[in-house]
Design a protein around this motif. Structure first.
Motif, mmCIF file in Angstrom:
data_model
loop_
_atom_site.group_PDB
_atom_site.id
_atom_site.type_symbol
_atom_site.label_atom_id
_atom_site.label_comp_id
_atom_site.label_asym_id
_atom_site.label_seq_id
_atom_site.Cartn_x
_atom_site.Cartn_y
_atom_site.Cartn_z
ATOM 1 N N GLN A 1 -16.588 4.529 -23.128
ATOM 2 C CA GLN A 1 -15.885 4.659 -24.394
ATOM 3 C C GLN A 1 -15.661 6.129 -24.710
ATOM 4 O OE1 GLN A 1 -19.156 2.283 -26.299
ATOM 5 N NE2 GLN A 1 -18.865 3.751 -27.967
ATOM 6 N N ASP A 2 -14.505 6.430 -25.272
ATOM 7 C CA ASP A 2 -14.215 7.832 -25.582
ATOM 8 C C ASP A 2 -13.464 8.022 -26.910
ATOM 9 O OD1 ASP A 2 -11.701 6.875 -24.837
ATOM 10 O OD2 ASP A 2 -11.168 8.692 -23.719
ATOM 11 N N ARG A 3 -13.301 6.931 -27.688
ATOM 12 C CA ARG A 3 -12.783 7.137 -29.047
ATOM 13 C C ARG A 3 -13.210 6.019 -29.987
ATOM 14 N NH1 ARG A 3 -6.220 6.384 -29.418
ATOM 15 N NH2 ARG A 3 -6.032 4.645 -27.985
ATOM 16 N N ASN A 4 -12.976 6.247 -31.280
ATOM 17 C CA ASN A 4 -13.490 5.316 -32.297
ATOM 18 C C ASN A 4 -14.964 5.018 -32.071
ATOM 19 O OD1 ASN A 4 -11.220 4.972 -33.901
ATOM 20 N ND2 ASN A 4 -10.347 3.440 -32.520
ATOM 21 N N ASN B 1 -16.724 9.495 -18.102
ATOM 22 C CA ASN B 1 -16.930 8.043 -17.944
ATOM 23 C C ASN B 1 -16.551 7.611 -16.528
ATOM 24 O OD1 ASN B 1 -17.622 6.570 -20.580
ATOM 25 N ND2 ASN B 1 -15.958 7.860 -21.279
ATOM 26 N N TYR B 2 -15.409 8.109 -16.089
ATOM 27 C CA TYR B 2 -14.878 7.772 -14.767
ATOM 28 C C TYR B 2 -15.818 8.259 -13.655
ATOM 29 C CZ TYR B 2 -11.914 8.575 -10.620
ATOM 30 O OH TYR B 2 -11.409 8.629 -9.350
ATOM 31 N N PRO C 1 -19.064 7.029 -32.300
ATOM 32 C CA PRO C 1 -19.753 8.244 -32.742
ATOM 33 C C PRO C 1 -19.900 9.222 -31.576
ATOM 34 C CG PRO C 1 -21.274 6.389 -32.567
ATOM 35 C CD PRO C 1 -19.902 5.835 -32.348
ATOM 36 N N LYS C 2 -19.997 10.499 -31.908
ATOM 37 C CA LYS C 2 -20.130 11.543 -30.874
ATOM 38 C C LYS C 2 -21.272 11.258 -29.911
ATOM 39 C CE LYS C 2 -18.470 16.209 -31.619
ATOM 40 N NZ LYS C 2 -17.559 16.089 -32.773
ATOM 41 N N TYR C 3 -22.380 10.748 -30.471
ATOM 42 C CA TYR C 3 -23.558 10.545 -29.627
ATOM 43 C C TYR C 3 -23.396 9.388 -28.640
ATOM 44 C CZ TYR C 3 -24.639 6.861 -33.023
ATOM 45 O OH TYR C 3 -24.570 5.748 -33.804
ATOM 46 N N LEU C 4 -22.344 8.603 -28.786
ATOM 47 C CA LEU C 4 -22.136 7.481 -27.853
ATOM 48 C C LEU C 4 -20.706 7.502 -27.312
ATOM 49 C CD1 LEU C 4 -24.231 5.306 -26.963
ATOM 50 C CD2 LEU C 4 -22.843 3.665 -28.198
ATOM 51 N N SER C 5 -20.259 8.700 -26.996
ATOM 52 C CA SER C 5 -18.894 8.852 -26.523
ATOM 53 C C SER C 5 -18.902 9.940 -25.458
ATOM 54 C CB SER C 5 -18.031 9.272 -27.729
ATOM 55 O OG SER C 5 -16.715 9.490 -27.313
ATOM 56 N N LEU C 6 -18.130 9.728 -24.415
ATOM 57 C CA LEU C 6 -18.023 10.748 -23.369
ATOM 58 C C LEU C 6 -16.547 10.980 -23.091
ATOM 59 C CD1 LEU C 6 -20.677 9.423 -20.788
ATOM 60 C CD2 LEU C 6 -20.904 11.454 -22.236
ATOM 61 N N GLU D 1 -5.883 6.116 -23.873
ATOM 62 C CA GLU D 1 -5.014 5.721 -22.747
ATOM 63 C C GLU D 1 -5.480 6.399 -21.461
ATOM 64 O OE1 GLU D 1 -0.843 5.636 -23.430
ATOM 65 O OE2 GLU D 1 -1.067 4.748 -25.428
ATOM 66 N N GLU D 2 -5.990 7.616 -21.599
ATOM 67 C CA GLU D 2 -6.484 8.316 -20.406
ATOM 68 C C GLU D 2 -7.645 7.536 -19.776
ATOM 69 O OE1 GLU D 2 -8.254 12.147 -21.089
ATOM 70 O OE2 GLU D 2 -8.395 12.578 -18.940
ATOM 71 N N LEU D 3 -8.548 7.048 -20.636
ATOM 72 C CA LEU D 3 -9.703 6.297 -20.115
ATOM 73 C C LEU D 3 -9.255 4.994 -19.437
ATOM 74 C CD1 LEU D 3 -12.802 5.969 -19.875
ATOM 75 C CD2 LEU D 3 -12.753 4.739 -22.023
ATOM 76 N N LEU D 4 -8.353 4.277 -20.097
ATOM 77 C CA LEU D 4 -7.873 3.014 -19.498
ATOM 78 C C LEU D 4 -7.148 3.300 -18.182
ATOM 79 C CD1 LEU D 4 -6.630 1.211 -22.746
ATOM 80 C CD2 LEU D 4 -8.709 0.710 -21.449
#
Ligand SMILES: [Zn+2]
Length: 442
Positions: free
Chosen positions: A173-176, A188-189, A178-183, A219-222
């Protein structure tokens, strides 16, 4: 001399006929006898983790005169359950009060999953979770793993130690979020790629590309998730879809170009015949057709859907489009890992829609049916000789109530119905994974 670990299990054996699909079950009457095997006083022979033979005790025993017999007379010996949607990381917030999906994620799930940044805490939690899962008779699952590399690696290590057939991956996950649970998308990839190279297809383990849902993905993550699928075509993919109205509205805003929610995943090559979509509650007609055309695997999670007030899965309608329908506990939002309880809730949510789902149909969805949908039926889901010996022992007299009620059933259909309606982990006496009893496993 060749050494083996041949063991014989005596009891009432129940499993489905290998060649059937969901289409063989009539919506109007119970399954005919040709769809399943129920052998009272049967024998299951297991050798080196595989099914060696199955049949009537008196006939089969002649072939195995000197082998050790484990006597489960009066109890049911049946393939373990397959749970196609759960969150390994959410044991800490099971039974958290009073929110719908998006608030529930923010208030409970994300803080809980952050505990997995600590390696020791992650290992303790994973061991607790796996113990609970196995106690409930689930021998294969599709699970959403932790965010970071180390905790995901620990998860694979613990699964490998138990020799479980399991499908999982790091939750991206990378949006929506919290900072502490987002990369960042790239990170992620990279974690995913490293885990794939280390663990995918190692023993009984499979990797699943796991973007939590499009709502928490750029979209970048997907796009990078799609790139992984291109590079490793046999990977599974798992994500959530059409669970909650606020979520669906959010998707329209985040991806204004999309025709619908399914189209978002499809645009990035993530709607495939190895994709497991959790929930599938509020589908448009186009999405129903899309689910059919892309041959995706549906995971219905009725307990979670009731708990979060998300909606009712329309089994009758879904069956018109696909037979790749499976069931998940969605542990976390689902408050139990018992597939018996999931099957019970599945019955209830269907009754709320004036549709009666027969016992055999439901049991099939949580065993051989799921194995078929996942493309794993060469390995698990029934007792065909040569398959992996993942099985459970069910005691229909495990509690006073069960004992009272099961003494009054007239046939296997009623027995299954009682087990699903009244049962939970207390009636799973033993769980065997690849021929090994998991009792006392530490
Ligand atoms: Zn979920």
């Amino acid at each position: 001399m060749k050494t083996t670990d041949l063991k014989l299990y005596k009891g009432n054996i129940f499993y489905f006929n290998e060649n059937i699909t969901l289409k063989d079950f009539s919506p109007d009457k119970e399954a005919p006898g040709r769809l399943y095997h129920y052998i009272e006083n049967g024998l299951l022979a297991v050798e080196n983790g595989k099914i060696k033979a199955v049949g009537d005790y008196d006939t089969c025993i002649k072939d195995f005169q000197d082998a050790q017999i484990i006597d489960y007379s009066g109890k049911m010996i049946t393939p373990g359950f397959v749970d196609t949607h759960l969150h390994v990381t959410q044991s800490g917030i099971v039974a958290a009060y009073g929110e719908k999906l998006l608030e529930w994620l923010n208030n409970y799930v994300f803080p809980c999953e952050a505990a997995y940044h600590d390696d020791l805490a992650a290992r303790i939690d994973i061991n607790f979770f796996l113990k609970e899962l196995i106690k409930n008779g689930t021998t294969t699952a599709c699970g959403y793993g932790p965010l970071k590399y180390k905790a995901t690696d620990i998860l694979f290590e613990e699964l490998s130690r138990r020799n479980m057939r399991f499908i999982t991956g790091n939750t991206m996950q990378d949006r929506n979020s919290p900072k502490y649970l987002s990369l960042p998308a790239k990170e992620n990839y990279e974690i995913a790629r490293e885990i794939i190279l280390k663990w995918h297809n190692k023993g009984r383990l499979s990797y699943a590309i796991t973007p939590r849902f499009a709502f928490s993905s750029s979209e970048e993550l997907l796009g990078l998730a799609g790139a992984l699928k291109m590079e490793f075509p046999d990977l599974y993919i798992q994500s959530h879809i059409d669970e909650n109205f606020a979520e669906i509205e959010g998707i329209k805003k985040l991806f204004p170009w999309s025709k619908n929610y399914l189209d978002v995943y499809d645009r990035f090559g993530l709607a495939t015949d190895k994709t497991i979509f959790g929930h599938c509650l509020h589908l448009t007609e186009d999405e129903y057709e899309g689910m059919r055309d892309k041959k995706v695997i549906i995971s219905c999670c009725p307990i979670s859907n009731s708990f979060l007030g998300s909606g009712l899965f329309n089994f009758r309608k879904m069956m018109e489009f696909t037979d790749r329908i499976t069931l998940g506990s969605d542990w976390g939002a689902g408050n139990t890992l018992s597939m018996l309880a999931v099957l019970d809730e599945f019955y209830k949510i269907s009754m709320l829609q004036d549709f009666k789902v027969y016992s055999m149909t439901r049991w099939f969805l949580a065993t051989l049916g799921a194995a078929k949908s996942l493309g794993l039926s060469d390995f698990i889901g029934s007792f065909k000789p040569g398959k992996e010996a993942d099985f459970i022992i069910i005691d229909p007299k495990a509690t006073e109530l069960l004992s009272y009620r099961s003494a009054r059933v007239k046939n296997i259909y009623e027995l299954l119905f009682v087990l699903m309606t009244l049962g939970d982990s207390s009636l799973i006496e033993e769980t065997y994974i690849y021929g090994q009893s998991m009792k006392g496993f530490e």
